[in-house]
Design a protein around this motif. Sequence first.
Motif, PDB file in Angstrom:
ATOM      1  N   SER A   9       0.841  -1.195   0.000  1.00 42.37           N
ATOM      2  CA  SER A   9       0.000   0.000   0.000  1.00 42.37           C
ATOM      3  C   SER A   9       0.870   1.237   0.000  1.00 42.37           C
ATOM      4  O   SER A   9       1.843   1.320   0.767  1.00 42.37           O
ATOM      5  CB  SER A   9      -0.900   0.032   1.246  1.00 42.37           C
ATOM      6  N   ARG A  11      -0.531   4.223   0.531  1.00 43.83           N
ATOM      7  CA  ARG A  11      -1.336   5.185   1.295  1.00 43.83           C
ATOM      8  C   ARG A  11      -0.557   5.666   2.534  1.00 43.83           C
ATOM      9  O   ARG A  11       0.031   4.857   3.240  1.00 43.83           O
ATOM     10  CB  ARG A  11      -2.626   4.471   1.722  1.00 43.83           C
ATOM     11  N   SER A  14      -1.651   4.031   5.704  1.00 43.59           N
ATOM     12  CA  SER A  14      -1.849   2.595   5.489  1.00 43.59           C
ATOM     13  C   SER A  14      -1.675   1.759   6.762  1.00 43.59           C
ATOM     14  O   SER A  14      -0.662   1.868   7.456  1.00 43.59           O
ATOM     15  CB  SER A  14      -0.838   2.123   4.436  1.00 43.59           C
ATOM     16  N   PHE A  15      -2.662   0.909   7.039  1.00 42.44           N
ATOM     17  CA  PHE A  15      -2.534  -0.019   8.166  1.00 42.44           C
ATOM     18  C   PHE A  15      -1.381  -0.986   7.923  1.00 42.44           C
ATOM     19  O   PHE A  15      -0.667  -1.375   8.860  1.00 42.44           O
ATOM     20  CB  PHE A  15      -3.829  -0.829   8.350  1.00 42.44           C
ATOM     21  N   ASN A  16      -1.222  -1.410   6.670  1.00 50.45           N
ATOM     22  CA  ASN A  16      -0.155  -2.365   6.362  1.00 50.45           C
ATOM     23  C   ASN A  16       1.224  -1.725   6.586  1.00 50.45           C
ATOM     24  O   ASN A  16       2.141  -2.369   7.084  1.00 50.45           O
ATOM     25  CB  ASN A  16      -0.328  -2.902   4.942  1.00 50.45           C
ATOM     26  N   PRO A  74      -2.226  -5.324   1.667  1.00 47.67           N
ATOM     27  CA  PRO A  74      -3.678  -5.211   1.737  1.00 47.67           C
ATOM     28  C   PRO A  74      -4.310  -6.152   0.723  1.00 47.67           C
ATOM     29  O   PRO A  74      -3.586  -6.753  -0.101  1.00 47.67           O
ATOM     30  CB  PRO A  74      -3.967  -3.768   1.312  1.00 47.67           C
ATOM     31  N   GLU A  75      -5.602  -6.267   0.784  1.00 48.82           N
ATOM     32  CA  GLU A  75      -6.343  -6.988  -0.261  1.00 48.82           C
ATOM     33  C   GLU A  75      -7.102  -5.951  -1.083  1.00 48.82           C
ATOM     34  O   GLU A  75      -7.832  -5.143  -0.531  1.00 48.82           O
ATOM     35  CB  GLU A  75      -7.331  -7.960   0.389  1.00 48.82           C
ATOM     36  N   TYR A  76      -6.885  -5.966  -2.402  1.00 49.02           N
ATOM     37  CA  TYR A  76      -7.634  -5.106  -3.316  1.00 49.02           C
ATOM     38  C   TYR A  76      -8.451  -6.012  -4.236  1.00 49.02           C
ATOM     39  O   TYR A  76      -7.870  -6.797  -5.007  1.00 49.02           O
ATOM     40  CB  TYR A  76      -6.689  -4.264  -4.177  1.00 49.02           C
ATOM     41  N   ASN A  77      -9.748  -5.885  -4.161  1.00 50.49           N
ATOM     42  CA  ASN A  77     -10.622  -6.649  -5.051  1.00 50.49           C
ATOM     43  C   ASN A  77     -10.256  -8.137  -5.082  1.00 50.49           C
ATOM     44  O   ASN A  77     -10.051  -8.728  -6.133  1.00 50.49           O
ATOM     45  CB  ASN A  77     -10.610  -6.026  -6.459  1.00 50.49           C
ATOM     46  N   TRP A  78     -10.133  -8.678  -3.882  1.00 49.68           N
ATOM     47  CA  TRP A  78      -9.879 -10.101  -3.657  1.00 49.68           C
ATOM     48  C   TRP A  78      -8.508 -10.557  -4.154  1.00 49.68           C
ATOM     49  O   TRP A  78      -8.269 -11.742  -4.376  1.00 49.68           O
ATOM     50  CB  TRP A  78     -10.966 -10.971  -4.315  1.00 49.68           C
ATOM     51  N   VAL A 108      -3.216  -6.874   6.454  1.00 57.18           N
ATOM     52  CA  VAL A 108      -4.180  -6.211   7.358  1.00 57.18           C
ATOM     53  C   VAL A 108      -5.328  -5.645   6.555  1.00 57.18           C
ATOM     54  O   VAL A 108      -5.126  -5.049   5.496  1.00 57.18           O
ATOM     55  CB  VAL A 108      -3.521  -5.006   8.078  1.00 57.18           C
ATOM     56  N   THR A 109      -6.538  -5.799   7.084  1.00 53.76           N
ATOM     57  CA  THR A 109      -7.712  -5.174   6.485  1.00 53.76           C
ATOM     58  C   THR A 109      -8.644  -4.676   7.581  1.00 53.76           C
ATOM     59  O   THR A 109      -8.710  -5.293   8.652  1.00 53.76           O
ATOM     60  CB  THR A 109      -8.472  -6.171   5.580  1.00 53.76           C
ATOM     61  N   PRO A 110      -9.375  -3.606   7.316  1.00 49.54           N
ATOM     62  CA  PRO A 110     -10.418  -3.212   8.266  1.00 49.54           C
ATOM     63  C   PRO A 110     -11.584  -4.205   8.227  1.00 49.54           C
ATOM     64  O   PRO A 110     -12.403  -4.232   9.132  1.00 49.54           O
ATOM     65  CB  PRO A 110     -10.885  -1.840   7.756  1.00 49.54           C
TER      66      PRO A 110
HETATM   67  C1  LIG Z   1      -9.270  -0.663  -4.708  1.00 45.69           C
HETATM   68  C2  LIG Z   1      -9.632  -1.247  -3.366  1.00 45.69           C
HETATM   69  C3  LIG Z   1     -10.134  -2.537  -3.301  1.00 45.69           C
HETATM   70  C4  LIG Z   1     -10.395  -3.117  -2.051  1.00 45.69           C
HETATM   71  N1  LIG Z   1     -10.796  -4.431  -1.990  1.00 45.69           N
HETATM   72  C5  LIG Z   1     -10.832  -5.049  -0.780  1.00 45.69           C
HETATM   73  C6  LIG Z   1     -11.014  -6.473  -0.700  1.00 45.69           C
HETATM   74  O1  LIG Z   1     -11.170  -7.174  -1.691  1.00 45.69           O
HETATM   75  N2  LIG Z   1     -11.009  -7.038   0.538  1.00 45.69           N
HETATM   76  C7  LIG Z   1     -10.811  -6.294   1.687  1.00 45.69           C
HETATM   77  O2  LIG Z   1     -10.811  -6.863   2.785  1.00 45.69           O
HETATM   78  N3  LIG Z   1     -10.666  -4.956   1.632  1.00 45.69           N
HETATM   79  C8  LIG Z   1     -10.671  -4.327   0.430  1.00 45.69           C
HETATM   80  N4  LIG Z   1     -10.446  -2.958   0.357  1.00 45.69           N
HETATM   81  C9  LIG Z   1     -10.350  -2.192   1.602  1.00 45.69           C
HETATM   82  C10 LIG Z   1      -8.918  -2.228   2.127  1.00 45.69           C
HETATM   83  O3  LIG Z   1      -8.753  -3.391   2.920  1.00 45.69           O
HETATM   84  C11 LIG Z   1      -8.661  -0.984   2.978  1.00 45.69           C
HETATM   85  O4  LIG Z   1      -8.777   0.166   2.186  1.00 45.69           O
HETATM   86  C12 LIG Z   1      -7.303  -1.049   3.640  1.00 45.69           C
HETATM   87  O5  LIG Z   1      -7.217  -0.047   4.618  1.00 45.69           O
HETATM   88  C13 LIG Z   1      -6.184  -0.932   2.622  1.00 45.69           C
HETATM   89  O6  LIG Z   1      -4.945  -1.193   3.206  1.00 45.69           O
HETATM   90  P1  LIG Z   1      -4.017  -0.024   3.791  1.00 45.69           P
HETATM   91  O7  LIG Z   1      -4.721   0.504   5.024  1.00 45.69           O
HETATM   92  O8  LIG Z   1      -2.745  -0.688   4.108  1.00 45.69           O
HETATM   93  O9  LIG Z   1      -3.889   1.026   2.730  1.00 45.69           O
HETATM   94  C14 LIG Z   1     -10.210  -2.366  -0.869  1.00 45.69           C
HETATM   95  C15 LIG Z   1      -9.732  -1.053  -0.970  1.00 45.69           C
HETATM   96  C16 LIG Z   1      -9.439  -0.505  -2.191  1.00 45.69           C
HETATM   97  C17 LIG Z   1      -8.885   0.917  -2.242  1.00 45.69           C
END
Ligand SMILES: Cc1cc2nc3c(=O)[nH]c(=O)nc-3n(C[C@H](O)[C@H](O)[C@H](O)COP(=O)(O)O)c2cc1C
Length: 180
Positions: A9, A11, A14-16, A74-78, A108-110
């Motif tokens: 990430s 960001r 970012s939590f990660n 992080p996870e983005y769109n699975w 890490v994810t919220p």
């Molecule tokens: C493009 C995008 C796709 C995401 N898809 C998922 C997902 O598939 N699963 C999930 O648990 N969270 C998803 N999220 C939420 C992220 O877990 C959350 O934004 C997280 O805080 C991102 O990590 P970071 O805090 O390290 O930036 C998504 C966020 C973004 C911006």
Amino acid sequence: MNIVMIVGSLRKESFNKQLANTMEERFKEKINLKIADIGSLPLFNQDEEHDPPQVVKDFKAEIAQADGIVMVTPEYNWSVPGVLKNALDWASRVDKVFIGKPVMVLGVTPGVAGTLRAQTHLRQILSAPGIQSKVLAPGSNEILISFANEKFDEGQLIDEDTLNFLDRKVEAFIDFVKTA
Ligand SMILES: Cc1cc2nc3c(=O)[nH]c(=O)nc-3n(C[C@H](O)[C@H](O)[C@H](O)COP(=O)(O)O)c2cc1C
């Protein structure tokens, strides 16, 4: 022991990244953890793989010299974020600096699922012919941190149970690197 961390990430909050920063500080007496700058890498272009931009050369050298890699994603769109996949694509070509490298995966994810789908994809990517790293086996070593909003404060992981769990997993990774 020199370990490079790759954080998926870019960001600021970012939590990660907060997890990576927490680890850098918490384990500094045991291992030297340093976060690589994958945000500066250009998009992968196969035309450039034999003579890539200097930032790519520097990144690959950093990986090649490391005793192990910690990937915090992080996870983005699975799946994994493109920025992380891009770094792995550069690393997977020509000198293939990930081959045989010990790797630990965390995320890490919220949300509720703790980046499970992203980590499953990442483990698959790490097995590809151009990467072939030695990944700490998932079994009891999956580090899936959910409900991040309740576990972080002021830029640090503060949840005691998670920190204690992390201590044990980092010990397991240090042993893994020593024997890899
Ligand atoms: C493009 C995008 C796709 C995401 N898809 C998922 C997902 O598939 N699963 C999930 O648990 N969270 C998803 N999220 C939420 C992220 O877990 C959350 O934004 C997280 O805080 C991102 O990590 P970071 O805090 O390290 O930036 C998504 C966020 C973004 C911006």
